[in-house]
Design a protein around this motif. Structure first.
Motif, PDB file in Angstrom:
ATOM      1  N   ARG A 170      -9.995   1.633 -10.405  1.00 25.38           N
ATOM      2  CA  ARG A 170      -8.809   2.146 -11.089  1.00 25.38           C
ATOM      3  C   ARG A 170      -8.857   1.889 -12.596  1.00 25.38           C
ATOM      4  O   ARG A 170      -7.853   2.016 -13.294  1.00 25.38           O
ATOM      5  N   LEU A 189      -1.787  -0.689 -10.500  1.00 24.82           N
ATOM      6  CA  LEU A 189      -1.048   0.547 -10.808  1.00 24.82           C
ATOM      7  C   LEU A 189      -0.695   0.617 -12.293  1.00 24.82           C
ATOM      8  O   LEU A 189      -0.248   1.646 -12.782  1.00 24.82           O
ATOM      9  N   ASP A 246       0.821  -1.223   0.000  1.00 21.66           N
ATOM     10  CA  ASP A 246       0.000   0.000   0.000  1.00 21.66           C
ATOM     11  C   ASP A 246       0.854   1.271   0.000  1.00 21.66           C
ATOM     12  O   ASP A 246       0.396   2.334  -0.394  1.00 21.66           O
ATOM     13  N   SER A 247       2.085   1.162   0.474  1.00 19.52           N
ATOM     14  CA  SER A 247       2.956   2.346   0.515  1.00 19.52           C
ATOM     15  C   SER A 247       3.639   2.591  -0.833  1.00 19.52           C
ATOM     16  O   SER A 247       4.398   3.537  -0.982  1.00 19.52           O
ATOM     17  N   ASN A 274       3.683   3.522  -4.740  1.00 21.76           N
ATOM     18  CA  ASN A 274       2.964   4.093  -5.881  1.00 21.76           C
ATOM     19  C   ASN A 274       3.675   3.660  -7.175  1.00 21.76           C
ATOM     20  O   ASN A 274       4.700   2.973  -7.141  1.00 21.76           O
ATOM     21  N   ARG A 275       3.100   4.063  -8.279  1.00 22.98           N
ATOM     22  CA  ARG A 275       3.628   3.652  -9.583  1.00 22.98           C
ATOM     23  C   ARG A 275       5.105   4.034  -9.726  1.00 22.98           C
ATOM     24  O   ARG A 275       5.931   3.235 -10.186  1.00 22.98           O
ATOM     25  N   GLU A 276       5.438   5.235  -9.291  1.00 24.93           N
ATOM     26  CA  GLU A 276       6.799   5.726  -9.425  1.00 24.93           C
ATOM     27  C   GLU A 276       7.789   4.855  -8.646  1.00 24.93           C
ATOM     28  O   GLU A 276       8.865   4.515  -9.133  1.00 24.93           O
ATOM     29  N   ARG A 277       7.384   4.500  -7.436  1.00 23.32           N
ATOM     30  CA  ARG A 277       8.279   3.694  -6.591  1.00 23.32           C
ATOM     31  C   ARG A 277       8.448   2.282  -7.153  1.00 23.32           C
ATOM     32  O   ARG A 277       9.541   1.715  -7.110  1.00 23.32           O
TER      33      ARG A 277
END
Lengths: 343, 343, 343
Positions: A209, A182, A11-12, A14-17
């Motif tokens: 989503r 994502l 959950d922590s 995001n797409r970038e990570r």
């Protein structure tokens, strides 16, 4: 301290990570495939704390840290001696962070790894907390899909992915579907016995989503456009008496085996599984008759645990850039195929 | 894949291969004796998989790999968590070979290590498979005999070697006699209680290779020309009732102790044993009254496990030539005698 | 061999030797705090033999040896497989010293570590032998006091130190009071429940060395000049029925908590504890209400185990001078506070 510093839950992420971790994992491949070595973590110590036995996960984290040049202190067993004497997770965490530069923790109780992480600034990675999370597994899964798709000239946009087996209790599929959501947009088909369906809040999340989700109670349909089948074991111990009865006539409807692949899927459908799989006769698990079939990606998938876990360590410890500059060739013998022909 | 790549049984070893390992072990001595260090396996990972507890063997393999510069993932315990869940040896092997560059495996079931090795191209070393094989023990034994003989100005040609104790169930003596039969010609005397004799097919094999074999049921004879006595424990648990009865009056006939050495052997007879030995009173095992006697070679023998296991790793991983070029002096304190006066 | 070569008991330590270890530990701080790395023990192998579980002590020794560049073979469990088969400590010791350059041993039986050490020239460190000794704990305790005093601008001469809890059975306080007695002169106050007093021969020893010792049965007095309170757990399992009864009304008299610190001590009184502490409600142990209070030094104390154990290894293996010349900066991310705000 920031959540960025630990890896406790998908959950922590995001797409970038996730994109970053996929990129770093790719950068680690020459080391994971033993063509290069690096020593960027020389002098660093990993606390590999397994309050619950899980040999493959423990060895995978251990080997990944070693490949970066670090040292590992392993601890296995259901209880720590000092915790049996009434020590709090807070104290244990604080003590261990004085010894180690990073900590992997696996624990049977949901939430315990987060509690442990709350007491320390040293990066903590959740190696599985009971029915909770196991984020590195979901990351190596999506890394595998990405890598296989690149090999096959496919992309995640528009892909058709089937998750099957026990979708209610399987934490692996819960984490994976969150990461998949994502990307895409995807077509996701969920096939499980009645009573073991994917929790509806997860289905709602993925639908919200923009993905197309379809739920069924049998594999007996056309999957000729399927890109990935992700199989998990159906543990009959999970069944109520009622479910047990209704499952009798149904069990063939959930069999992922060579017949299913040959008759309903395509030659480019890849097969994944979180492992271990139960190979005993009568187990409701991925069939061994697929061994040797190039579509069986389960061993490539487990191999991918090394570059992905290296990427996690390197990112949390901020040596992800450094690695690329400090590799040198392996000097020992590496077989052309490190595994079997099932690669 | 070729059998050359693994070390599963002494049967796969010919004279040339054993000679090579003896030479490489000699080359490893400066490191094993801690005068030099090397880093040729820097970045390599050993999976040290002990499905059965055996501390000395596990630590010996572990230390040998570390001395070459590699890292070790240890796993101990009677069952792997995933195998308890029905995972096949095939899957376990394939998964582990994705993590490790070499695997040592000990397992209570005969044949299981070979089954494991069949699923991988990563070098697998049999660390003992129940009543089966334990080839690194036989190799360190013959390395010890060779080294002791060099010290004493002797040679294996024409040597007289006594194997005594439980020759029926002791896998160590079975493997050793096979390796010995590649050298010589030898005089081999076999002394065991009735019912615990060396299997006849092994006696036949050794005889067919031109060695002189003599079998007896007592140590009460002249051994003044004896070069080596290799003693093993007689486990009374192996005995049938009948054997137990007949052994009552005989037990002194199998005692390897100071009296036996002083009265029947010579000052140049060396005493070997695979260890551990049972030091409890009444145990039918090598007597502790020989402690401190220079003929007692058992601790030199166990020390030799390090250079021999280094030689095995270095040969399988093809760094056996490289080591010699890449040594540098140890910088920490090493006692003149790393062990006791029993060296 | 000389006792100088091992670390078996604090009795073998004189003022000069302790001073040396304190100096070397200070030298190790840049590495322990992960600002620098060193490789002086590259190629060395530690046998970390825990015949009794003690995760924190095992990991602390393990990490300390790794930080010096060495490799560690861990062994955990109540029995070694070979010792269960009747192997003597003598044989085990001799075998292990052929594999390792230093040995840490923890064993439930008093005297067993010394027996083990008597069979080898390889440095042996007592990691705790049941009710016997645990010298590295006492050394890290006195190192902590010294370091805290430097931070506070205090000195050991004339300091007032309170030892409280179970002073009869707690081996930690026995060893610590012996080391403290080499410094000073000190004022030492001993507070314990009736029946759990410090053994009188230890009180006599300390008194004979010129220290002022006072014994009480309650914490209910003025401690406004107190420099250190060293608390240990009172295990009710130690109590006789009679003691149990008399303790009912007394238990509050031994509570080290925020009230005690705020009302009876000063803002510069530091609180120490050997850990683990029992955090369960009703446990007669150091209270968790002090968490976050800067006077609580227990986590700085456990952190100090790393530089002190590094100092012990470096001194026994004679690389204590070399380390200083061979450090280079850490290249991975180290949080500003490696632990919590409780530093």
């Amino acid at each position: 301290m920031s959540q960025r510093q630990h890896l406790l839950t998908v959950d922590s992420l995001n797409r970038e990570r996730v994109d970053h971790l996929l990129r770093v994992a790719t950068r680690m491949e020459p080391i994971a495939q033993r063509r290069q070595v690096t020593r960027v973590l020389e002098g660093a110590v990993l606390g590999n704390l397994f309050f619950e036995a899980s040999t493959r996960t423990r060895v995978s984290f251990n080997a990944a840290f070693c490949r970066l040049g670090g040292s590992v202190c392993d601890t296995t067993g259901f209880t720590f001696s000092s915790m049996a004497k009434g020590e709090s997770l807070y104290d244990t965490s604080r003590v261990m962070s004085g010894y180690c530069d990073a900590i992997v923790m696996r624990h049977p109780d949901q939430g315990s790894v987060a509690e442990f992480a709350a007491a320390t600034n040293v990066p903590v990675i959740n190696g599985g907390d009971g029915p909770g999370e196991h984020p590195s597994q979901a990351l190596l899964d999506i890394y595998t899909i990405d890598k296989e798709f690149q090999r096959l000239g496919k992309s995640l946009g528009g892909a058709h992915i089937l998750l099957t087996g026990d979708l209610k209790y399987g934490r692996t599929v819960h984490s994976l579907i969150k990461l998949l959501s994502l990307y895409g947009p995807l077509r996701i088909t969920l096939v499980s016995p009645p009573g073991l369906e994917m929790p509806s809040q997860l289905v709602d999340l993925v639908t919200s989503r923009g993905h197309h989700v379809e739920q069924r109670n049998s594999l007996a349909s056309d999957f000729s456009d399927l890109d990935v089948v992700y199989a998990t074991r159906i543990q009959k111990e999970r069944f109520t008496d009622e479910m047990n009865e209704s499952f009798q006539g149904l069990s063939n409807d959930f069999m992922v085996n060579r017949d299913f692949l040959d008759q309903r899927c395509s030659e480019h459908t890849i097969v994944m599984h979180p492992l271990p799989r139960d190979s005993r006769p009568g187990a409701n698990d991925l069939n061994v008759d697929l061994n040797g079939d190039p579509r069986l990606a389960i061993f490539r998938q487990t191999d991918n645990g090394i570059p992905m876990r290296m990427a996690i360590f390197a990112t949390l410890l901020e040596v992800d850039e450094l690695v690329e500059k400090e590799m040198r060739p392996v000097r020992w013998f590496v077989p052309a195929q490190t595994g079997t022909l099932d690669r």
